[in-house]
Every structure is written in structure tokens, then in C-alpha cells.
Design an enzyme around this catalytic site. Sequence first.
Site, PDB file in Angstrom:
ATOM      1  N   LYS A  56       0.805  -1.227   0.000  1.00 21.28           N
ATOM      2  CA  LYS A  56       0.000   0.000   0.000  1.00 21.28           C
ATOM      3  C   LYS A  56       0.835   1.273   0.000  1.00 21.28           C
ATOM      4  CE  LYS A  56      -4.480  -1.426   1.628  1.00 21.28           C
ATOM      5  NZ  LYS A  56      -4.387  -2.846   2.099  1.00 21.28           N
ATOM      6  N   GLU A  90      -9.898   6.976   3.575  1.00 24.02           N
ATOM      7  CA  GLU A  90     -10.772   6.071   4.317  1.00 24.02           C
ATOM      8  C   GLU A  90      -9.933   4.854   4.674  1.00 24.02           C
ATOM      9  OE1 GLU A  90     -10.469   5.978   1.045  1.00 24.02           O
ATOM     10  OE2 GLU A  90     -10.043   3.829   0.869  1.00 24.02           O
ATOM     11  N   SER A 141       1.399  -9.922  -0.513  1.00 27.50           N
ATOM     12  CA  SER A 141       1.051  -8.494  -0.460  1.00 27.50           C
ATOM     13  C   SER A 141       1.444  -7.835   0.856  1.00 27.50           C
ATOM     14  CB  SER A 141      -0.455  -8.318  -0.700  1.00 27.50           C
ATOM     15  OG  SER A 141      -1.209  -9.113   0.191  1.00 27.50           O
TER      16      SER A 141
HETATM   17  C1  LIG Z   1      -5.225  -3.840   1.770  1.00 25.56           C
HETATM   18  C2  LIG Z   1      -4.538  -5.142   1.560  1.00 25.56           C
HETATM   19  C3  LIG Z   1      -4.920  -6.040   0.543  1.00 25.56           C
HETATM   20  C4  LIG Z   1      -6.110  -5.819  -0.361  1.00 25.56           C
HETATM   21  O1  LIG Z   1      -6.028  -4.702  -1.181  1.00 25.56           O
HETATM   22  P1  LIG Z   1      -5.838  -4.796  -2.768  1.00 25.56           P
HETATM   23  O2  LIG Z   1      -6.147  -3.433  -3.228  1.00 25.56           O
HETATM   24  O3  LIG Z   1      -6.780  -5.829  -3.288  1.00 25.56           O
HETATM   25  O4  LIG Z   1      -4.419  -5.182  -3.009  1.00 25.56           O
HETATM   26  C5  LIG Z   1      -4.204  -7.208   0.371  1.00 25.56           C
HETATM   27  N1  LIG Z   1      -3.155  -7.508   1.172  1.00 25.56           N
HETATM   28  C6  LIG Z   1      -2.741  -6.673   2.157  1.00 25.56           C
HETATM   29  C7  LIG Z   1      -1.585  -7.069   2.993  1.00 25.56           C
HETATM   30  C8  LIG Z   1      -3.426  -5.473   2.389  1.00 25.56           C
HETATM   31  O5  LIG Z   1      -3.013  -4.670   3.383  1.00 25.56           O
END
Ligand SMILES: *Cc1c(COP(=O)(O)O)cnc(C)c1O
Length: 392
Positions: free
Chosen positions: A89, A111, A377
Site C-alpha cells: 500500500k 478512508e 502483499s
Molecule cells: C489492503 C490489503 C490487501 C487488499 O487490497 P488490494 O487493493 O486488493 O491489493 C491485500 N493484502 C494486504 C496485505 C493489504 O493490506
Amino acid sequence: MNFDIDKNGYYGRFGGAYIPEILQKNFEYLQENYLKIMNEKDFQKEFHALLKDYVGRPSPLYEAKRLSEAVGAKVYLKREDLNHTGSHKITNCIGQILMAKRMGKTRILAETGAGQHGVATATVCALMNMDCTVYMGETDVKRQHLNVEKMKMLGAKVIPVMSGNRTLKDATNEAFRDWCNHPADTFYIIGSVVGAHPYPDMVARFQSIISQEIKAQLQAHEGRDYPDYLVACVGGGSNAAGTFFHYLNDERVKLVEAEAAGLGVDSGESAATIHLGTEGVLHGSRTLLMQTEDGQVIEPYSISAGLDYPGIGPMHANLAKSGRAEAIAITDDEALQAAFELTRLEGIIPAIESAHAVAALRKLSFSPHDIVVLTVSGRGDKDMPTYLEKFK
Ligand SMILES: *Cc1c(COP(=O)(O)O)cnc(C)c1O
């Protein structure tokens, strides 16, 4: 077929900009200028310097040998969990705050659901000395105490939202209302590839550094710059969009999206938007969303706060409906199993969101020479209470 966005902000029939009159000017300015600003030499230089020295990019591409043996293909992990603040992010927030600065804005709005996007936004606001207001449902404020304290320590104002179910959807509505009242000095940093055009494309382009790095890293490891499979989890879809971006029109590469089935796709307690969603407008774009026959948004459920969203970015609605991407629904239990499996095989505790992608590996049939790149992620620190509760 082409899977890029068109000049009107649509992916096929999904996307567009459905916004209130009062924000028309803000959106027109952004639509006409975002690409020009992003492509300026100075912007690129500052963006990439921060990604390298502040975020820690490029994130490693790691060959996971024990996981590979377990699933019967050569699996590489794209380590977004190693970024500053613990997920992908931050990359998007750096991009958007630089955009806000170039546009002369002095106040930032965001948000947040679980607080991950709120923390990333508060982080870049501290870095750039910008006023920061984060809207968060009151239910989430109670559940995510640590992230609330982090945002406050970073200097952000956190406003608990008392309307509706007091979760992400309500926080988004409230942040939008604030923006309508302060259109001149305020920039809204959206946390995923959702919302009205140009946000989905702007966020996808910032996150596209992920697939740009994968290309170079695969070339170095494998002598070819593409995998057979790309696998990522999808909430709104930003880490998946970044992972897929430079491969969208390369049909040698299979695209796999793991979405949250919660207690099961047909249980009434899920966030499996691609499986269950129908077409409609949510938060400013035409997309797939979970809704009743008369258009009421259905409250989503997932063990993972980051995947707990009733819609999906328009890019992904188009990829799913056209058959370009395969969506696999993963239950809470399957994600938990996968989190523990990755931890024990590779010594990597993933975010529960990322664990959905890991679980999807078990639902694919590979041949031994297949090369798979899976995006981790985020890291699992924030999910330790969940992990401890489930596996005492
Ligand atoms: C916020 C988040 C997601 C989901 O968001 P996407 O926009 O679909 O990538 C996935 N993994 C983590 C670790 C997150 O913090």
C-alpha cells in the site's frame, strides 16, 4: 482483445466516473492531468528515489524451494511484505501524495477499513508535512486499536464513523462527504484500484512497479521475463493490478485472482465479489458488486479485513467477465491453513490477505516446469491475534 483502460476511463464496459456535481471540477482536472504529471521527469525522479530509499524497493523475488516442492511447480514469491509499513500500500500512497503536492493541495483525506491504508497514508503525510484526516468505521476503530494509535502517533486525525454498519463502506461515504465540503484544498488518497476514473488507473500505474520489477528479476533468474502463472489476492485489487499490469495483454501468462469466500461462497457470509457480484455502480465506477435485487449493497464478510469489500476494481471486473483472469474463492479456513503452511515451509508469516493467494496454489494443477510468481502483499504481524486464536 485489449485489457488496458480506454481513453474514457473504461475497461470494457466497466469503470467510468459517476460522481456528484460538486466534485466534477476536481475529477476533470485529475482526468486531464494525472498522466502528464506522473510522466514528468521530476515526478518520476522523486517517486523512484523514495521507492528505493524510503520504501526499500525493489522488493525481492524469492525462489521458494520448499513451497515449490509441495505444490509441484517452481514458485517465486514477490516480497511486498518487506516494504516499509509492511505491505504494497505504501507505494500507492507515495505516488498519490506527490500528485497532491504537484496540484498544490494542503490537506489529505483517506478512508480505511482495518487501518492498513490509513497507516500508509498517515506515514506519507508525516513525511511530506501534510494535514491528514482518516475516516474509519467505529466498529473497526475498536477492532484495530494498534493501527488507530499508529495513525495518531504519525499525526493524523482519526474520525470514527457512526453510520451504517460502522465499517469500510461507511467510512468511504463519510470521507467522500468531507471532500464535497472541501473540494479546493483537499486531495483524497484512495487505497485501491477502485473509485471513479482516473483513480483505478492512477493506482494501477503506481503499483505497476511490481510487474516491472518481476520482469527484470525473472529475466535475471530464468533468462525469460514472463512466468506461466501470476497469482495475487484481490480485495479492491491493487496488488493484483500491479502484479498483472505489464502482462495484461501477454496471453502466455495465466492470471489468477484469489478472493475471499469467508465461511463459503454460498454461506451468506463471504466477500467473493467475482463469484457473487452483479453489475452496478459502487463508489463512483461501474463494476461488479454484491447487492440485493433492489440494489442494496450486501455487507461482506471475510476473516481478512483487507479483502472484506463488497466491490472490486473495474479492471478486475473486466478481466473476470472476459475470462482473461481466473478467480478462485478461498475460505477463511483454507487461508489460515495456507498461512501456517507458508510459515513452516519458508519461514515467512504472511498477511492473512496474502495467505488467500497461497491457498489458491492448491487449487491449480501445474506441470513441474511451470514458473509461478505469487505476490505476498503483506506481512502477518497485524494478524497475530487471529493466528493465535485459531491455532492455540
Ligand atoms: C489492503 C490489503 C490487501 C487488499 O487490497 P488490494 O487493493 O486488493 O491489493 C491485500 N493484502 C494486504 C496485505 C493489504 O493490506
